[in-house]
Design a protein around this motif. Structure first.
Motif, short mmCIF file in Angstrom:
data_model
loop_
_atom_site.label_atom_id
_atom_site.label_comp_id
_atom_site.label_asym_id
_atom_site.label_seq_id
_atom_site.Cartn_x
_atom_site.Cartn_y
_atom_site.Cartn_z
N SER A 75 0.84 -1.19 0.00
CA SER A 75 0.00 0.00 0.00
C SER A 75 0.88 1.24 0.00
O SER A 75 2.05 1.19 0.39
CB SER A 75 -0.91 -0.01 1.24
OG SER A 75 -1.53 1.25 1.42
N LEU A 195 0.85 -2.20 -7.64
CA LEU A 195 -0.57 -1.88 -7.51
C LEU A 195 -1.39 -2.63 -8.56
O LEU A 195 -2.47 -3.16 -8.26
CB LEU A 195 -0.77 -0.37 -7.66
CG LEU A 195 -0.16 0.51 -6.57
CD1 LEU A 195 -0.30 1.99 -6.92
CD2 LEU A 195 -0.80 0.23 -5.22
N TRP A 196 -0.87 -2.70 -9.78
CA TRP A 196 -1.56 -3.42 -10.86
C TRP A 196 -1.62 -4.92 -10.54
O TRP A 196 -2.67 -5.56 -10.72
CB TRP A 196 -0.83 -3.18 -12.17
CG TRP A 196 -1.45 -3.87 -13.36
CD1 TRP A 196 -2.48 -3.43 -14.12
CD2 TRP A 196 -1.06 -5.14 -13.90
NE1 TRP A 196 -2.76 -4.33 -15.13
CE2 TRP A 196 -1.90 -5.40 -15.02
CE3 TRP A 196 -0.07 -6.06 -13.58
CZ2 TRP A 196 -1.80 -6.55 -15.80
CZ3 TRP A 196 0.04 -7.22 -14.35
CH2 TRP A 196 -0.81 -7.46 -15.43
N ARG A 198 -1.53 -6.37 -7.65
CA ARG A 198 -2.49 -6.60 -6.56
C ARG A 198 -3.91 -6.63 -7.10
O ARG A 198 -4.71 -7.50 -6.73
CB ARG A 198 -2.32 -5.51 -5.50
CG ARG A 198 -3.14 -5.74 -4.23
CD ARG A 198 -3.00 -4.56 -3.29
NE ARG A 198 -3.59 -3.34 -3.85
CZ ARG A 198 -3.53 -2.15 -3.28
NH1 ARG A 198 -2.88 -2.00 -2.13
NH2 ARG A 198 -4.09 -1.10 -3.83
N GLU A 199 -4.22 -5.68 -7.99
CA GLU A 199 -5.56 -5.63 -8.58
C GLU A 199 -5.87 -6.89 -9.41
O GLU A 199 -7.01 -7.33 -9.48
CB GLU A 199 -5.70 -4.39 -9.46
CG GLU A 199 -5.70 -3.09 -8.68
CD GLU A 199 -5.69 -1.88 -9.60
OE1 GLU A 199 -5.68 -2.09 -10.85
OE2 GLU A 199 -5.69 -0.74 -9.10
N GLN A 200 -4.82 -7.44 -10.04
CA GLN A 200 -5.01 -8.63 -10.88
C GLN A 200 -5.05 -9.92 -10.06
O GLN A 200 -5.29 -10.99 -10.61
CB GLN A 200 -3.87 -8.72 -11.92
CG GLN A 200 -3.78 -7.54 -12.85
CD GLN A 200 -5.02 -7.33 -13.69
OE1 GLN A 200 -5.53 -8.29 -14.27
NE2 GLN A 200 -5.52 -6.10 -13.75
#
Length: 289
Positions: A75, A195-196, A198-200
């Motif tokens: 984060s 961040l990408w 984590r989203e995936q």
């Protein structure tokens, strides 16, 4: 995955697959090497198959530690991440953006990526490496998605992505950036990739090795560890080992040891030279850039 240099047959990492299959594959590789009169080497292996390598009669040498970031916990919030947050916000304000393009679109991007790569090599006064380090190869890059950083619409940094099976691990191989890019562009790329990822739904992002780190300089530690610890602490004149680890620490990774498994004794110096030659693209690359 392996390369051959001199008598050294160097496998890159552990065999891939379920534990029993991986162990059997490791033994078959050892048998293949023996049939050709070579020396079996496993480079940058983890801890799972260490008993198998010992059963083969190989000697273990710690190379350093690999940084893996648990993405569920990653984060930009909180005081401990204020440095990452500052870089992320600053480059956004300065017109930078991040995107991931699928492998099918890479051919149309190759000319721009080649321009950045050539300029990067010239700026660093270096040559392409290989084996355990990514190098620019158009046919190779067409097989992978690519992460891009644009600055005012122009690509200024890129990295091809290794997307692990089952969304366990996301990592990069080749990464290059333009000398005209904003400072902190690679940190911006890493932040956005995490961040990408984590989203995936990926569990880890692999940040790569910190060579010679995690070694103990104690009276009863192995000689290899004591030498490595001294080089890590005092080798800044030659290579920024400690700085590399400190840079990766800002992403709060989990550090995992990585080893070289190979014949020991008098064979070790030649094996190390062979590995260096594989990575550097020949002996000339070992003694030059």
């Amino acid at each position: 995955m392996y390369g051959v240099e001199g008598r050294s047959w160097v496998a890159l990492g552990d065999p891939v697959g379920p534990a029993e299959v991986a162990r059997e594959l490791a033994w078959k590789y050892r048998e293949l090497v023996e049939r050709h009169g070579g020396q079996t080497v496993f480079y940058e292996v983890g801890t799972n198959l260490l008993p198998t390598y010992l059963d083969m009669g190989l000697t273990l040498f710690k190379l350093g530690e690999e940084a893996r970031v648990p993405l569920a916990e990653f984060s930009l919030e909180g005081a401990q991440h204020k440095g990452l947050r500052y870089t992320y916000n600053r480059l956004n304000r300065e017109g930078c953006s991040f995107e991931v393009r699928p492998a099918t679109e890479v051919p149309s991007l190759l000319a721009e990526l080649q321009r950045i790569s050539d300029a990067w090599l010239q700026d660093k006064s270096t040559r392409e490496k290989g084996f355990s380090l990514g190098c620019f190869d158009a046919e190779y890059l067409k097989n992978f998605p690519v992460a891009l950083v644009r600055q005012q619409g122009t690509i200024v940094a890129f990295a091809n992505l290794w997307c692990g099976a089952g969304q366990v691990e996301l990592s990069i191989d080749l990464m290059r950036f333009d000398a005209q890019a904003q400072s902190g562009v690679m940190e911006y790329l890493f932040i956005n990739l995490m961040l990408w990822g984590r989203e995936q739904g990926y569990r880890f992002f692999a940040l790569g090795m910190a060579p010679l780190s995690g070694m103990e300089n104690r009276p009863f530690a192995p000689l290899w560890h004591r030498i490595g610890a001294v080089v890590f602490r005092h080798g800044e004149h030659f290579y920024n080992f400690e700085g590399l680890r400190e840079y990766k620490e800002k992403f709060n990774p989990v550090w995992e040891p990585r080893y070289l498994a190979c014949p020991g004794g008098l064979a070790l110096p030649r094996i190390l030279l062979n590995v260096a030659s594989l990575i550097s693209g020949g002996i000339k690359g070992v003694i030059g850039k």
